[in-house]
Design a protein around this motif. Structure first.
Motif, PDB file in Angstrom:
ATOM      1  N   GLN B 259      31.053 -23.076 -41.147  1.00  0.00           N
ATOM      2  CA  GLN B 259      30.944 -23.238 -39.701  1.00  0.00           C
ATOM      3  C   GLN B 259      29.579 -22.702 -39.285  1.00  0.00           C
ATOM      4  OE1 GLN B 259      33.719 -20.906 -37.325  1.00  0.00           O
ATOM      5  NE2 GLN B 259      33.672 -22.438 -35.712  1.00  0.00           N
ATOM      6  N   ILE B 264      20.854 -24.945 -34.638  1.00  0.00           N
ATOM      7  CA  ILE B 264      21.026 -26.380 -34.811  1.00  0.00           C
ATOM      8  C   ILE B 264      20.428 -26.757 -36.163  1.00  0.00           C
ATOM      9  CG2 ILE B 264      20.346 -28.635 -33.842  1.00  0.00           C
ATOM     10  CD1 ILE B 264      19.921 -26.974 -31.161  1.00  0.00           C
ATOM     11  N   ARG B 266      19.210 -30.178 -38.654  1.00  0.00           N
ATOM     12  CA  ARG B 266      18.965 -31.629 -38.664  1.00  0.00           C
ATOM     13  C   ARG B 266      18.697 -32.084 -40.090  1.00  0.00           C
ATOM     14  NH1 ARG B 266      16.176 -29.479 -34.251  1.00  0.00           N
ATOM     15  NH2 ARG B 266      17.112 -30.156 -32.283  1.00  0.00           N
ATOM     16  N   TRP B 286      27.163 -33.854 -43.988  1.00  0.00           N
ATOM     17  CA  TRP B 286      28.374 -34.616 -44.265  1.00  0.00           C
ATOM     18  C   TRP B 286      29.494 -34.129 -43.352  1.00  0.00           C
ATOM     19  CZ3 TRP B 286      33.404 -35.008 -45.567  1.00  0.00           C
ATOM     20  CH2 TRP B 286      33.824 -36.170 -46.243  1.00  0.00           C
ATOM     21  N   TYR B 288      33.712 -35.419 -42.122  1.00  0.00           N
ATOM     22  CA  TYR B 288      34.814 -36.340 -42.394  1.00  0.00           C
ATOM     23  C   TYR B 288      34.644 -37.635 -41.605  1.00  0.00           C
ATOM     24  CZ  TYR B 288      39.608 -38.114 -42.554  1.00  0.00           C
ATOM     25  OH  TYR B 288      40.712 -38.891 -42.728  1.00  0.00           O
ATOM     26  N   ASP B 289      34.057 -37.497 -40.409  1.00  0.00           N
ATOM     27  CA  ASP B 289      33.892 -38.666 -39.552  1.00  0.00           C
ATOM     28  C   ASP B 289      32.572 -39.398 -39.810  1.00  0.00           C
ATOM     29  OD1 ASP B 289      36.359 -38.247 -37.939  1.00  0.00           O
ATOM     30  OD2 ASP B 289      35.361 -36.370 -37.485  1.00  0.00           O
ATOM     31  N   GLU B 294      22.334 -34.479 -36.740  1.00  0.00           N
ATOM     32  CA  GLU B 294      22.199 -33.063 -36.413  1.00  0.00           C
ATOM     33  C   GLU B 294      23.558 -32.460 -36.084  1.00  0.00           C
ATOM     34  OE1 GLU B 294      19.555 -32.318 -33.117  1.00  0.00           O
ATOM     35  OE2 GLU B 294      20.955 -33.139 -31.668  1.00  0.00           O
ATOM     36  N   PHE B 296      25.423 -28.450 -34.683  1.00  0.00           N
ATOM     37  CA  PHE B 296      25.077 -27.215 -33.983  1.00  0.00           C
ATOM     38  C   PHE B 296      26.240 -26.237 -33.996  1.00  0.00           C
ATOM     39  CE2 PHE B 296      26.659 -30.464 -31.152  1.00  0.00           C
ATOM     40  CZ  PHE B 296      27.567 -29.813 -30.344  1.00  0.00           C
ATOM     41  N   PRO B 298      29.237 -24.146 -32.644  1.00  0.00           N
ATOM     42  CA  PRO B 298      30.008 -23.675 -33.800  1.00  0.00           C
ATOM     43  C   PRO B 298      30.673 -24.815 -34.594  1.00  0.00           C
ATOM     44  CG  PRO B 298      31.401 -23.591 -31.867  1.00  0.00           C
ATOM     45  CD  PRO B 298      30.135 -24.311 -31.458  1.00  0.00           C
ATOM     46  N   GLN B 299      29.978 -25.882 -34.827  1.00  0.00           N
ATOM     47  CA  GLN B 299      30.603 -26.989 -35.563  1.00  0.00           C
ATOM     48  C   GLN B 299      30.825 -26.622 -37.038  1.00  0.00           C
ATOM     49  OE1 GLN B 299      27.785 -30.161 -34.516  1.00  0.00           O
ATOM     50  NE2 GLN B 299      29.448 -31.199 -33.465  1.00  0.00           N
ATOM     51  N   SER B 300      31.811 -27.249 -37.631  1.00  0.00           N
ATOM     52  CA  SER B 300      32.089 -27.078 -39.054  1.00  0.00           C
ATOM     53  C   SER B 300      31.569 -28.301 -39.799  1.00  0.00           C
ATOM     54  CB  SER B 300      33.591 -26.933 -39.297  1.00  0.00           C
ATOM     55  OG  SER B 300      34.028 -25.673 -38.857  1.00  0.00           O
ATOM     56  N   VAL B 301      30.714 -28.079 -40.777  1.00  0.00           N
ATOM     57  CA  VAL B 301      30.058 -29.191 -41.478  1.00  0.00           C
ATOM     58  C   VAL B 301      29.984 -28.904 -42.982  1.00  0.00           C
ATOM     59  CG1 VAL B 301      28.615 -29.886 -39.515  1.00  0.00           C
ATOM     60  CG2 VAL B 301      27.793 -28.128 -41.113  1.00  0.00           C
ATOM     61  N   THR B 302      29.454 -29.888 -43.709  1.00  0.00           N
ATOM     62  CA  THR B 302      29.177 -29.719 -45.126  1.00  0.00           C
ATOM     63  C   THR B 302      27.741 -30.194 -45.378  1.00  0.00           C
ATOM     64  OG1 THR B 302      31.495 -30.021 -45.723  1.00  0.00           O
ATOM     65  CG2 THR B 302      29.866 -30.448 -47.446  1.00  0.00           C
TER      66      THR B 302
END
Ligand SMILES: Nc1nc2c(ncn2[C@@H]2O[C@H](COP(=O)(O)OP(=O)(O)OP(=O)(O)O)[C@@H](O)[C@H]2O)c(=O)[nH]1
Ligand SMILES: [Mg+2]
Lengths: 300, 444
Positions: B259, B264, B266, B286, B288-289, B294, B296, B298-302
């Motif tokens: 998370q 941010i 990019r 990456w 799931y969607d 980019e 930011f 508190p997003q959860s990303v891979t």
């Protein structure tokens, strides 16, 4: 004006994904409790969001009371298969046969008996953590529970002595035999769940939508007539257009009269509802502290 | 390597407000939450029925609004709150997450739990008693947690004859010590939680009060999101390795899931991977969607990175602007939450973002005196419910920011070894030095 803004559901989603990944990072043998109900359907999607493109790093576990709605089990098995997830089912019947769970004389409800069944499954597979779909808005005792809910080696919850849980720093450390129950959607309401189901276009079992069903009036609610709930001599069987709001066992889940055939209908119905979803579950009405007592004994 | 500063980004107002109630035992916190839910018509028929049922059984016919949140058997028996209860409600203007926390000093740890995620704190004061130690303790904790907005609810005004003089007196008691705490915005409201005066509806008893009711204030107070959008930070939670033998693209996939705890990110951007200190480039973000350009806080990303670097859970990916500090020597303010006092020289586990390291407490710098709210230097110990400042040495360097700059990378908990009890909440002082490049990399 910046566009770096998350809406309400996106906030809840990222909070839940973070918790899922903490579980994968901190525990050796986690499991995800999947019943096929609406809350665990959201959990599964959150798990996909947390772990794809990898396989889910944990099996799915369900305690089958033997009193499930058949639609629910059919959905559970199919959904697990579609996901490529490993589904473990342990039944109360089996637990009774093995002497793990002992019904009291005349005890028909499987509510209490699912507790030893779950604890035995945890022991059998040496699970150190079970992720569950409980929400704090469901019930007063749940409203008190942490995201990471510590259980002692008997599976017991001690509500007077919970670990502090500060910011998003979860303490997952355990000693031998101890166990954690983790609830990633603690902060979701019934409305949030349905809005998420709509946004993610998630399939749910058909009994959540309006259908015709034979019902009898008992204890202020409409119970579905079936082999386990035969109508009594003085009871009037009515065919009603109903749906279920929350799914428990078939002997205690009340149906609500509803014309809602789509997720949008359900969202509108909940927005106008004047009773809570648990208002239709007999298992919670038995006493003010019914849920607390079950949780203390090891219920999830 | 040039460090180009990105323009600072202003956070937008929140549409979900998290607040908590605090203050001393019996000041009326749970009653207030009950009143707020009741008068805003947020209760359902079965909840009202249950209240009425318990009123008939135990309350002599009188509804007890505190029973709405005091959900444990022991709480109802003793008429006190033991642990936080969370409640959810919405008005057409905002969604709210309420944490009703206990006032009893024995359960301060649970108050810290409920307050740690709040954007606004309501401190209740019993108008008869005025400001007492527990009012100051909870206000100090709210300040320490950097909850930006405070409401002082002067409650039980019905028991002091709705005296404006008494209200002003209590306000003055507060204003005497508030300058010693770092709280930006404070609002004083006279009320009766029991009778509902100035909670949802304006009171007829306070013609001398021209301010908003509590709900009115909660709906309109401008609260910016507390996420930091400057300085990219991604504490790695989990290494995402599908190891898929059949799908060629997945066979080599190696992503770092977490998370975003600040800033941010990019695609194409350069980042530093700590603790290796090596600079690499973000190849893909990456989700799931689908991949995004980019992401930011508190997003959860891979994140998929250009180079193969040793990165695992506990590693921190960091942007090249607004660099963090990285040391083993730490200084922090702590709330001590365990009956066994903090012992200098004792080893604890420290959990910071996604990493847990061993630390030893090297010094107790000071302790807050809760009568004067002055820091007293060099106390012998920090006992349960004490607030103070300590120095620590970690077995491995932490990559961190000051808590005032970033809540997520500036906070930690201490865990006692053996019992695994969570014994302290810590807020890091800003690093003395930030990390600097050597030959392009950032070796720590
Ligand atoms: N007269 C009067 N009594 C009040 C008012 N607010 C609360 N009370 C009473 O004060 C007592 C304590 O109220 P609670 O709401 O349980 O107090 P609390 O602050 O939640 O207490 P803890 O959570 O245990 O710290 C109850 O008997 C309430 O009825 C008020 O505005 N006026
Ligand atoms: Mg209370």
């Amino acid at each position: 004006m910046s566009s770096y803004h998350l809406d309400h559901l996106q906030h809840l989603e990222t909070e839940a994904i973070h918790i899922m990944r903490e579980v994968a990072g901190e525990f050796e043998r986690p499991a995800l409790l999947f019943s096929g109900g609406k809350d665990s359907i959201c959990l599964l999607r959150l798990a996909e969001k947390a772990f794809r493109p990898s396989d889910l790093p944990m099996p799915l576990l369900n305690v089958d009371t033997g009193h499930h709605f058949p639609e629910l089990n059919e959905f559970r098995d199919r959904r697990a298969q579609e996901l490529g997830g490993k589904l473990i089912v342990r039944t109360v019947e089996e637990a009774i046969a093995k002497g793990i769970a002992q019904p009291a004389p005349g005890e028909i409800s499987r509510n209490r008996l699912q507790i030893p069944t779950l604890l035995a499954a945890i022991e059998e597979f040496r699970f150190d953590c079970c992720i569950g779909g409980a929400r704090r808005d469901e019930e007063k005792a749940r409203a008190k529970e942490r995201f990471f809910s510590f259980r002692d080696s008997f599976g017991q919850w001690d509500p007077k002595n919970q670990r502090p849980e500060i910011w998003n720093l979860y303490n997952g450390r355990l000693n031998q035999g101890e166990n954690m129950r983790v609830f990633p959607i603690s902060n979701w309401t019934e409305m949030d769940v349905w809005e998420y189901i709509q946004r993610e276009q998630l399939e749910v079992p058909s009994i959540y939508f309006s259908h015709k069903r034979q019902c009898v009036r008992r204890g202020g609610q409409w119970l579905p007539v079936n082999a386990l709930v035969p109508p009594k001599a003085n009871e009037d069987v009515r065919e009603l257009v109903v749906r279920v709001r929350t799914i428990g066992d078939i002997i205690s889940t009340g149906c609500v009269e509803s014309p809602a055939t789509t997720t949008t209908d359900i969202i509108a119905e909940i927005a106008a509802a004047r009773v809570t979803e648990r208002g239709s579950r007999a298992d919670d009405k038995s006493s003010e502290a019914a849920m607390e007592d079950r949780k203390k004994a090891g219920y999830f | 390597m040039s460090l180009t500063a990105l323009s600072t980004t202003t956070p937008v107002p929140v549409d979900i407000l998290r607040f908590n109630t605090c203050g001393s035992v019996d000041d009326g916190k749970s009653t207030l939450i009950g009143r707020l839910l009741y008068d805003s018509k947020s209760l359902m028929e079965d909840q009202i029925e249950a209240l009425e049922r318990s009123a008939d059984i135990t309350g002599g016919g009188q509804i007890n609004l505190a029973n709405l949140t005091d959900g444990l058997r022991a709480e109802r028996e003793q008429g006190i709150t033991i642990d936080v209860a969370y409640r959810y409600f919405a008005t057409p203007r905002r969604k709210f997450i309420i944490a009703d926390t206990p006032g009893h000093v024995q359960y301060t740890r649970n108050m810290v739990t409920g307050a740690s995620s709040a954007n606004l704190s309501i401190v209740l004061v019993d108008a008869r008693l005025g400001v007492i130690e527990q009012s100051r303790r909870h206000t100090a904790i709210a300040a320490l947690l950097r909850i930006p907005h405070l409401v002082v609810a002067v409650n039980k005004m019905d028991l002091v004859g709705w005296s404006e003089a008494r209200f002003q007196e209590i306000r003055a008691q507060f204003e005497e010590f508030l300058p010693r705490l770092d709280i930006k915005d404070v609002k004083f409201i006279p009320m009766s939680a029991l009778n509902g005066d100035n909670v949802v509806d304006a009171s007829v008893h306070t013609p001398w009060y021209g301010g908003p009711t509590l709900l009115n204030h909660l709906e309109t107070v401008h609260i910016a999101s507390d996420w930091n959008l400057n300085g990219f930070r991604l504490p790695v939670q989990w290494v995402n390795r599908p190891n898929n033998p059949t799908d060629q693209t997945l066979h080599d996939f190696r992503g770092f899931s977490g998370q975003i705890a600040g800033g941010i990110v990019r695609t194409g951007q350069k980042i530093i991977a700590f603790p290796a200190g090596i600079v690499t480039t973000v190849k893909q973000i990456w989700t799931y969607d689908g991949p995004v350009q980019e992401a930011f806080c508190p997003q959860s990303v891979t994140l998929v990175l250009e180079h193969d670097i040793d990165i695992s859970r506990g590693s921190m990916l960091v942007g090249l602007d607004h660099l963090p500090g990285s040391t083993t020597e730490l200084q922090a303010e702590v709330c001590w939450m365990h009956a066994r006092a903090l012992q200098p020289g004792k080893k604890y586990f420290l959990k910071h973002t996604t990493q847990t390291v061993q630390v030893v407490v090297t010094e107790i710098v000071n302790k807050l005196n809760l009568d004067t709210l002055e820091a007293e230097p060099a106390p012998a110990e920090l006992g349960v419910n004490d607030i103070g400042e300590i120095r620590l040495r970690a077995a491995k360097p932490l990559v961190f920011d000051g808590y005032a700059i970033n809540r997520l990378t500036g906070s930690f908990i201490l865990i006692e070894q053996g019992t695994n009890a969570t014994v302290a909440a810590g807020m890091l002082r800003p690093p003395r030095e930030i990390v600097k490049p050597e030959n392009g990399d950032y070796v720590i």
